[in-house]
Design an enzyme around this catalytic site. Structure first.
Site, PDB file in Angstrom:
ATOM      1  N   GLU A   1       2.309 -11.052  -5.246  1.00 55.00           N
ATOM      2  CA  GLU A   1       1.124 -11.028  -5.597  1.00 55.00           C
ATOM      3  C   GLU A   1       0.872  -9.905  -6.884  1.00 55.00           C
ATOM      4  O   GLU A   1       0.087 -10.331  -7.418  1.00 55.00           O
ATOM      5  CB  GLU A   1       0.590  -9.825  -4.661  1.00 55.00           C
ATOM      6  CG  GLU A   1       1.032 -10.402  -3.085  1.00 55.00           C
ATOM      7  CD  GLU A   1       2.088 -10.016  -2.177  1.00 55.00           C
ATOM      8  OE1 GLU A   1       3.334 -10.316  -2.982  1.00 55.00           O
ATOM      9  OE2 GLU A   1       2.160 -10.166  -0.916  1.00 55.00           O
TER      10      GLU A   1
ATOM     11  N   CYS B   1       2.983  -6.370   1.033  1.00 50.88           N
ATOM     12  CA  CYS B   1       3.616  -4.950   1.876  1.00 50.88           C
ATOM     13  C   CYS B   1       2.451  -3.771   0.730  1.00 50.88           C
ATOM     14  O   CYS B   1       1.425  -4.081   0.392  1.00 50.88           O
ATOM     15  CB  CYS B   1       4.959  -5.070   0.895  1.00 50.88           C
ATOM     16  SG  CYS B   1       5.017  -4.514  -0.980  1.00 50.88           S
TER      17      CYS B   1
ATOM     18  N   HIS C   1       7.418  -8.795  -7.452  1.00 51.42           N
ATOM     19  CA  HIS C   1       6.159  -8.947  -6.076  1.00 51.42           C
ATOM     20  C   HIS C   1       5.421 -10.704  -6.292  1.00 51.42           C
ATOM     21  O   HIS C   1       4.543 -10.839  -7.295  1.00 51.42           O
ATOM     22  CB  HIS C   1       5.641  -8.474  -4.742  1.00 51.42           C
ATOM     23  CG  HIS C   1       6.491  -7.914  -4.144  1.00 51.42           C
ATOM     24  ND1 HIS C   1       6.023  -6.972  -3.484  1.00 51.42           N
ATOM     25  CD2 HIS C   1       8.141  -7.054  -4.447  1.00 51.42           C
ATOM     26  CE1 HIS C   1       8.248  -6.270  -2.891  1.00 51.42           C
ATOM     27  NE2 HIS C   1       8.684  -6.839  -3.172  1.00 51.42           N
TER      28      HIS C   1
ATOM     29  N   CYS D   1       1.745  -3.777  -2.715  1.00 50.74           N
ATOM     30  CA  CYS D   1       1.153  -5.155  -3.277  1.00 50.74           C
ATOM     31  C   CYS D   1      -0.405  -4.781  -2.552  1.00 50.74           C
ATOM     32  O   CYS D   1      -1.141  -4.891  -3.277  1.00 50.74           O
ATOM     33  CB  CYS D   1       1.394  -7.072  -2.682  1.00 50.74           C
ATOM     34  SG  CYS D   1       2.488  -6.849  -4.030  1.00 50.74           S
TER      35      CYS D   1
HETATM   36 ZN   LIG Z   1       4.598  -7.121  -2.287  1.00 48.38          ZN
END
Ligand SMILES: [Zn+2]
Length: 143
Positions: A55, A83, A53, A86
């Site tokens: 992040e 999410c 991801h 993260c």
């Molecule tokens: Zn994430």
């Protein structure tokens, strides 16, 4: 000039780069002292890695830049609400501020009743329409 909209615009550019790569279009930047120290976009398809991801990559990159694992005095600008994975990583980083473009009601951490580090300030809804549309259009085109 260094407004939340300005830096979210840069995160949005990262999301557009992800879109060009046929990745779910989510982007982010990490800023310290009005300077971008990390930028990234979602690369889960390219890297074949569900943890890639935007992040997660930016957190690692910013810590490398700073030479320390904590992101105190840093702000993350991300186009879509982080999410659970993260948000956990952001919590460990002790980042000072997180600015979110669009909410993610289903997979975002806020509806899971999770919080970040107690000292982390959270701002939501910066460039919300653009950040939300780019993801919605992506999934619409996939169907
Ligand atoms: Zn994430």
């Amino acid at each position: 000039m260094f407004t939340d909209e300005y830096f979210m615009g840069m995160a949005f550019q990262e999301a557009q780069i992800a879109l060009e790569k046929d990745e779910v279009p989510i982007g982010c930047v990490i800023v310290a002292n009005n300077r971008v120290i990390a930028k990234s976009h979602n690369l889960t398809e390219t890297l074949n890695d569900v943890t890639a991801h935007a992040e997660m990559q930016a957190i690692t990159s910013a810590a490398n830049y700073l030479g320390g694992k904590y992101l105190i005095n840093c702000t993350l600008y991300v186009t879509l609400e982080p999410c659970v994975m993260c948000s956990g990583a952001l919590s460990w980083s002790q980042i000072s501020k997180v600015v979110i473009g669009a909410r993610d009601e289903q997979r975002g951490f806020i509806n899971k009743n999770l919080s970040l580090h107690p000292k982390t300030e959270i701002v939501s809804g910066v460039m919300e329409n653009e950040c939300s549309s780019i993801v919605k259009e992506f999934f619409k085109a996939k169907r």
